[in-house]
Scaffold this motif. Sequence first.
Motif, PDB file in Angstrom:
ATOM      1  N   PRO A  88       0.795  -1.235   0.000  1.00 45.23           N
ATOM      2  CA  PRO A  88       0.000   0.000   0.000  1.00 45.23           C
ATOM      3  C   PRO A  88       0.826   1.283   0.000  1.00 45.23           C
ATOM      4  O   PRO A  88       0.427   2.272  -0.602  1.00 45.23           O
ATOM      5  CB  PRO A  88      -0.839  -0.128   1.275  1.00 45.23           C
ATOM      6  N   TYR A  89       1.999   1.299   0.662  1.00 47.48           N
ATOM      7  CA  TYR A  89       2.774   2.552   0.713  1.00 47.48           C
ATOM      8  C   TYR A  89       3.335   2.918  -0.658  1.00 47.48           C
ATOM      9  O   TYR A  89       3.611   4.086  -0.920  1.00 47.48           O
ATOM     10  CB  TYR A  89       3.875   2.489   1.798  1.00 47.48           C
ATOM     11  N   SER A 144     -17.086  -1.506 -11.704  1.00 49.54           N
ATOM     12  CA  SER A 144     -17.484  -0.474 -10.739  1.00 49.54           C
ATOM     13  C   SER A 144     -16.388  -0.303  -9.675  1.00 49.54           C
ATOM     14  O   SER A 144     -15.638  -1.249  -9.394  1.00 49.54           O
ATOM     15  CB  SER A 144     -18.792  -0.882 -10.054  1.00 49.54           C
ATOM     16  N   VAL A 145     -16.306   0.886  -9.087  1.00 48.80           N
ATOM     17  CA  VAL A 145     -15.294   1.146  -8.049  1.00 48.80           C
ATOM     18  C   VAL A 145     -15.453   0.153  -6.896  1.00 48.80           C
ATOM     19  O   VAL A 145     -14.467  -0.388  -6.388  1.00 48.80           O
ATOM     20  CB  VAL A 145     -15.442   2.583  -7.474  1.00 48.80           C
ATOM     21  N   GLU A 146     -16.699  -0.110  -6.498  1.00 49.52           N
ATOM     22  CA  GLU A 146     -16.950  -1.011  -5.361  1.00 49.52           C
ATOM     23  C   GLU A 146     -16.381  -2.389  -5.665  1.00 49.52           C
ATOM     24  O   GLU A 146     -15.719  -3.009  -4.851  1.00 49.52           O
ATOM     25  CB  GLU A 146     -18.449  -1.124  -5.066  1.00 49.52           C
ATOM     26  N   GLU A 147     -16.641  -2.872  -6.870  1.00 52.76           N
ATOM     27  CA  GLU A 147     -16.174  -4.223  -7.207  1.00 52.76           C
ATOM     28  C   GLU A 147     -14.647  -4.262  -7.291  1.00 52.76           C
ATOM     29  O   GLU A 147     -14.005  -5.201  -6.819  1.00 52.76           O
ATOM     30  CB  GLU A 147     -16.800  -4.701  -8.530  1.00 52.76           C
ATOM     31  N   ARG A 148     -14.060  -3.223  -7.851  1.00 53.09           N
ATOM     32  CA  ARG A 148     -12.592  -3.202  -7.965  1.00 53.09           C
ATOM     33  C   ARG A 148     -11.950  -3.168  -6.584  1.00 53.09           C
ATOM     34  O   ARG A 148     -10.965  -3.849  -6.323  1.00 53.09           O
ATOM     35  CB  ARG A 148     -12.168  -2.000  -8.812  1.00 53.09           C
ATOM     36  N   ALA A 149     -12.539  -2.378  -5.690  1.00 53.33           N
ATOM     37  CA  ALA A 149     -11.994  -2.275  -4.326  1.00 53.33           C
ATOM     38  C   ALA A 149     -12.174  -3.607  -3.583  1.00 53.33           C
ATOM     39  O   ALA A 149     -11.285  -4.048  -2.853  1.00 53.33           O
ATOM     40  CB  ALA A 149     -12.675  -1.146  -3.578  1.00 53.33           C
ATOM     41  N   ILE A 163      -4.924  -3.875   5.701  1.00 52.61           N
ATOM     42  CA  ILE A 163      -5.442  -2.600   5.178  1.00 52.61           C
ATOM     43  C   ILE A 163      -6.963  -2.711   5.122  1.00 52.61           C
ATOM     44  O   ILE A 163      -7.503  -3.783   4.790  1.00 52.61           O
ATOM     45  CB  ILE A 163      -4.820  -2.271   3.783  1.00 52.61           C
ATOM     46  N   SER A 164      -7.662  -1.622   5.469  1.00 53.26           N
ATOM     47  CA  SER A 164      -9.124  -1.698   5.512  1.00 53.26           C
ATOM     48  C   SER A 164      -9.727  -1.514   4.119  1.00 53.26           C
ATOM     49  O   SER A 164      -9.080  -0.955   3.217  1.00 53.26           O
ATOM     50  CB  SER A 164      -9.671  -0.609   6.447  1.00 53.26           C
ATOM     51  N   PHE A 165     -10.989  -1.938   3.993  1.00 55.33           N
ATOM     52  CA  PHE A 165     -11.702  -1.788   2.715  1.00 55.33           C
ATOM     53  C   PHE A 165     -11.785  -0.302   2.349  1.00 55.33           C
ATOM     54  O   PHE A 165     -11.596   0.073   1.194  1.00 55.33           O
ATOM     55  CB  PHE A 165     -13.106  -2.396   2.834  1.00 55.33           C
ATOM     56  N   GLU A 166     -12.024   0.524   3.362  1.00 56.99           N
ATOM     57  CA  GLU A 166     -12.150   1.965   3.125  1.00 56.99           C
ATOM     58  C   GLU A 166     -10.862   2.577   2.581  1.00 56.99           C
ATOM     59  O   GLU A 166     -10.881   3.390   1.652  1.00 56.99           O
ATOM     60  CB  GLU A 166     -12.545   2.639   4.436  1.00 56.99           C
ATOM     61  N   GLU A 167      -9.727   2.146   3.163  1.00 56.72           N
ATOM     62  CA  GLU A 167      -8.431   2.659   2.692  1.00 56.72           C
ATOM     63  C   GLU A 167      -8.198   2.271   1.234  1.00 56.72           C
ATOM     64  O   GLU A 167      -7.699   3.067   0.439  1.00 56.72           O
ATOM     65  CB  GLU A 167      -7.291   2.094   3.553  1.00 56.72           C
ATOM     66  N   ILE A 168      -8.573   1.044   0.894  1.00 54.53           N
ATOM     67  CA  ILE A 168      -8.390   0.571  -0.493  1.00 54.53           C
ATOM     68  C   ILE A 168      -9.277   1.374  -1.438  1.00 54.53           C
ATOM     69  O   ILE A 168      -8.843   1.819  -2.502  1.00 54.53           O
ATOM     70  CB  ILE A 168      -8.670  -0.945  -0.605  1.00 54.53           C
ATOM     71  N   CYS A 169     -10.527   1.567  -1.017  1.00 50.74           N
ATOM     72  CA  CYS A 169     -11.472   2.339  -1.823  1.00 50.74           C
ATOM     73  C   CYS A 169     -10.926   3.746  -2.075  1.00 50.74           C
ATOM     74  O   CYS A 169     -10.940   4.242  -3.203  1.00 50.74           O
ATOM     75  CB  CYS A 169     -12.776   2.450  -1.050  1.00 50.74           C
TER      76      CYS A 169
END
Length: 220
Positions: A88-89, A144-149, A163-169
């Motif tokens: 992620p970094y 869709s963004v949701e599906e990709r995340a 890493i959280s779902f929100e951070e990935i989104c």
Amino acid sequence: MNKIAIAIDGPAGAGKSTISKLIAEKMGIEYIDTGAMYRAITLKLLNRGVDIKDIQSVKDIVDETKVELINGRVYLDGVDVSEEIRMPYVSSKVSDVAAISCVRERLVYLQREMAKKSSVIMDGRDIGTNVLKDAQVKIFLTASVEERAKRRFVEMKNKGIDISFEEICNDIRNRDTIDSNREINPLRKAEDAILVDTTGKTIQEVVDEIISIIREGANL
Ligand code: CDP
Ligand code: CDP
């Protein structure tokens, strides 16, 4: 088979690398992951603590850096960094680095050299619009963004990366925005690219769909 070039573009998590790898194996051609090259340069700049606003320092580093793709692995100055570049970094900084003109010039040059040598399927953001403008087949892969995340979240969980779902989104939305709005070769569907929406489709369904587009487009 004559030499063939296939361009796959699209936003983060659309499935470009997964699908491209499978198609490359099936067709016996080279797969070139251009995103991995931008990630490798980003990793080096981060490791060196370079301020990316300092364009001369960035250029000096880019000029002395060797990025190689060998048997599906990514080598930065001879060291295998395949795992590290997905952290992620690195993801959170790569789009800023990829917007710098000297970085793009160098990597686009290397990508074109690779495509001269053999038949390729190359994935990225500017392949159909810039790197391989003459590719016989161009695909714009999206979801869709949701599906990709969601896909990325599962991937990170399986790798044991916290890493959280929100951070990935947020990372995906942020990169989509920077990649689509930068001045030099932004993420765009080439006019002659075929749009494939992978939302709700399995990997096999997408592979089959693209293989049939390739057969038709390249007269195979
Ligand atoms: O795999 P993921 O979709 O997360 O990203 P990637 O394909 O590894 O690409 C990482 C980043 O590199 C993208 O978000 C872009 O900022 C940049 N990139 C680019 O600018 N041009 C390309 N041809 C490929 C990647
Ligand atoms: O290269 P890009 O960022 O476009 O996507 P990727 O790295 O291939 O990641 C896509 C993730 O979604 C992988 O974990 C795939 O297994 C999964 N997936 C997919 O690629 N395509 C589908 N139709 C369904 C899931």
